[in-house]
Scaffold this motif. Structure first.
Motif, short mmCIF file in Angstrom:
data_model
loop_
_atom_site.label_atom_id
_atom_site.label_comp_id
_atom_site.label_asym_id
_atom_site.label_seq_id
_atom_site.Cartn_x
_atom_site.Cartn_y
_atom_site.Cartn_z
N LEU A 127 0.82 -1.21 0.00
CA LEU A 127 0.00 0.00 0.00
C LEU A 127 0.86 1.26 0.00
O LEU A 127 0.66 2.16 -0.81
CB LEU A 127 -0.93 0.01 1.21
N ALA A 128 1.83 1.33 0.91
CA ALA A 128 2.64 2.54 1.02
C ALA A 128 4.00 2.23 1.62
O ALA A 128 4.18 1.20 2.27
CB ALA A 128 1.91 3.58 1.87
N ALA A 129 4.94 3.14 1.41
CA ALA A 129 6.28 3.01 1.96
C ALA A 129 6.78 4.40 2.34
O ALA A 129 6.36 5.40 1.75
CB ALA A 129 7.22 2.37 0.94
N GLY A 130 7.66 4.44 3.31
CA GLY A 130 8.24 5.71 3.73
C GLY A 130 9.75 5.63 3.73
O GLY A 130 10.33 4.63 4.16
N ALA A 148 5.14 -0.17 -4.15
CA ALA A 148 4.13 0.40 -3.27
C ALA A 148 3.36 1.47 -4.02
O ALA A 148 3.93 2.18 -4.87
CB ALA A 148 4.79 1.00 -2.03
N GLY A 149 2.09 1.58 -3.70
CA GLY A 149 1.24 2.55 -4.39
C GLY A 149 1.56 3.99 -4.06
O GLY A 149 1.36 4.89 -4.87
N THR A 150 2.06 4.23 -2.86
CA THR A 150 2.47 5.56 -2.43
C THR A 150 3.82 5.45 -1.74
O THR A 150 4.05 4.53 -0.95
CB THR A 150 1.45 6.16 -1.43
N VAL A 151 4.71 6.37 -2.04
CA VAL A 151 5.99 6.44 -1.35
C VAL A 151 6.16 7.84 -0.79
O VAL A 151 6.08 8.83 -1.53
CB VAL A 151 7.17 6.11 -2.29
N TRP A 152 6.33 7.91 0.53
CA TRP A 152 6.57 9.20 1.18
C TRP A 152 8.07 9.35 1.41
O TRP A 152 8.75 8.41 1.81
CB TRP A 152 5.85 9.25 2.53
N ILE A 153 8.58 10.55 1.18
CA ILE A 153 9.99 10.85 1.41
C ILE A 153 10.07 11.95 2.47
O ILE A 153 9.58 13.06 2.28
CB ILE A 153 10.69 11.30 0.11
N ASN A 154 10.70 11.60 3.58
CA ASN A 154 10.89 12.51 4.72
C ASN A 154 9.59 13.06 5.28
O ASN A 154 9.55 14.14 5.86
CB ASN A 154 11.85 13.65 4.36
N ASN A 155 8.50 12.32 5.08
CA ASN A 155 7.22 12.59 5.74
C ASN A 155 6.45 11.27 5.74
O ASN A 155 6.96 10.26 5.26
CB ASN A 155 6.43 13.71 5.04
N ASN A 157 2.27 9.38 5.88
CA ASN A 157 0.81 9.30 6.06
C ASN A 157 0.07 10.53 5.54
O ASN A 157 -0.96 10.91 6.10
CB ASN A 157 0.47 9.05 7.53
N LEU A 158 0.57 11.11 4.49
CA LEU A 158 -0.15 12.20 3.83
C LEU A 158 -0.98 11.61 2.69
O LEU A 158 -0.52 10.72 1.99
CB LEU A 158 0.83 13.24 3.28
N GLY A 159 -2.20 12.11 2.51
CA GLY A 159 -3.06 11.57 1.46
C GLY A 159 -3.90 12.63 0.79
O GLY A 159 -5.13 12.57 0.89
N PRO A 160 -3.28 13.58 0.12
CA PRO A 160 -4.08 14.62 -0.55
C PRO A 160 -4.96 14.02 -1.64
O PRO A 160 -4.54 13.11 -2.36
CB PRO A 160 -3.02 15.57 -1.13
N VAL A 161 -6.19 14.52 -1.74
CA VAL A 161 -7.14 13.96 -2.71
C VAL A 161 -6.72 14.22 -4.14
O VAL A 161 -7.23 13.58 -5.07
CB VAL A 161 -8.56 14.52 -2.47
N GLU A 162 -5.79 15.13 -4.36
CA GLU A 162 -5.34 15.42 -5.72
C GLU A 162 -4.47 14.31 -6.29
O GLU A 162 -4.25 14.25 -7.50
CB GLU A 162 -4.54 16.74 -5.75
N LEU A 163 -3.97 13.42 -5.43
CA LEU A 163 -3.09 12.35 -5.88
C LEU A 163 -3.79 11.00 -5.79
O LEU A 163 -4.58 10.77 -4.87
CB LEU A 163 -1.81 12.31 -5.04
N PRO A 164 -3.50 10.08 -6.71
CA PRO A 164 -4.13 8.76 -6.68
C PRO A 164 -3.72 7.98 -5.43
O PRO A 164 -2.61 8.13 -4.93
CB PRO A 164 -3.59 8.07 -7.94
N TRP A 165 -4.63 7.14 -4.93
CA TRP A 165 -4.38 6.32 -3.76
C TRP A 165 -4.77 4.88 -4.06
O TRP A 165 -5.85 4.61 -4.53
CB TRP A 165 -5.18 6.84 -2.56
#
Length: 199
Positions: A127-130, A148-155, A157-165
């Motif tokens: 689902l996600a990676a940091g 992973a569907g989302t990768v956060w860099i230096n943050n 659990n952010l999920g802005p609606v403008e980006l696919p999830w």
């Protein structure tokens, strides 16, 4: 690292989600809380990891004052769990391999970037990676290889609606949100084949 992490975690404010200073709210339901507590129990008693901090239900025991009256605990009316930090973890452990969807951190030592990417991609979930690093080139290289569907860099659990999830593997099919991907969740495609000759 572990000591600094625990000290920082201790500073986090656990409380009602509508309070401005709250950083960690409750689980969404008793079922959710019980699931997270079950994973914490698995980590301690089946996986054999070391619970270095937290992992307890908060606020469910009423305190009794000297007069025998019940004192109201601020976390009493929710399903609160203190963040659990596990050390001495290995990649075959249940708490490492499965999606907990709760405040449970598994710490594993590593010696190379390749080892981290291989370990992260060895699970059936994605689902996600940091990634936390001072080197953005390293972060972008790792993000490219992480499944992973989302990768956060230096943050995180952010999920802005403008980006696919959405996730990879067993973490779900398709995507929601985003100006492009979300359209397809509400679209039924149709194929029409037309023969113009030899009818």
């Amino acid at each position: 690292f572990v000591h600094a992490l625990i000290e920082k975690t201790k500073e986090m404010v656990i409380g009602h989600p509508m309070e401005k200073e709250t950083e960690i709210g409750p689980m969404v339901s008793k079922q959710h809380m019980d699931r997270v507590l079950r994973y914490i129990d698995i980590g301690k008693n089946i996986d054999g990891a070391t619970l270095a901090y937290g992992g307890e239900r908060l606020g469910h025991n009423r305190n009794v004052d000297d007069d025998g009256a019940h004192q109201h605990h601020p976390l009493q009316e929710g399903f609160y769990v203190s963040p659990a930090i596990f050390t001495n973890c290995t990649e075959d452990m249940t708490i490492v391999q499965e999606e907990v969807f709760g405040m449970l951190m598994s710490i594993l030592k590593f010696t190379s970037e390749e080892e981290v990417v291989s370990r992260a991609n060895s699970t059936q979930f994605g689902l996600a990676a940091g990634i936390f690093t001072n080197h953005l080139s390293t972060a972008h290289r790792m993000a490219r290889h992480l499944k992973a569907g989302t990768v956060w860099i230096n943050n995180y659990n952010l999920g802005p609606v403008e980006l696919p999830w959405g996730g990879f593997g067993q973490s779900g099919l398709g995507r929601e949100n985003g100006s492009y991907d979300a359209v397809f969740e509400w679209t039924a495609s149709k194929s029409v084949h037309v023969e113009l000759e030899n009818i």
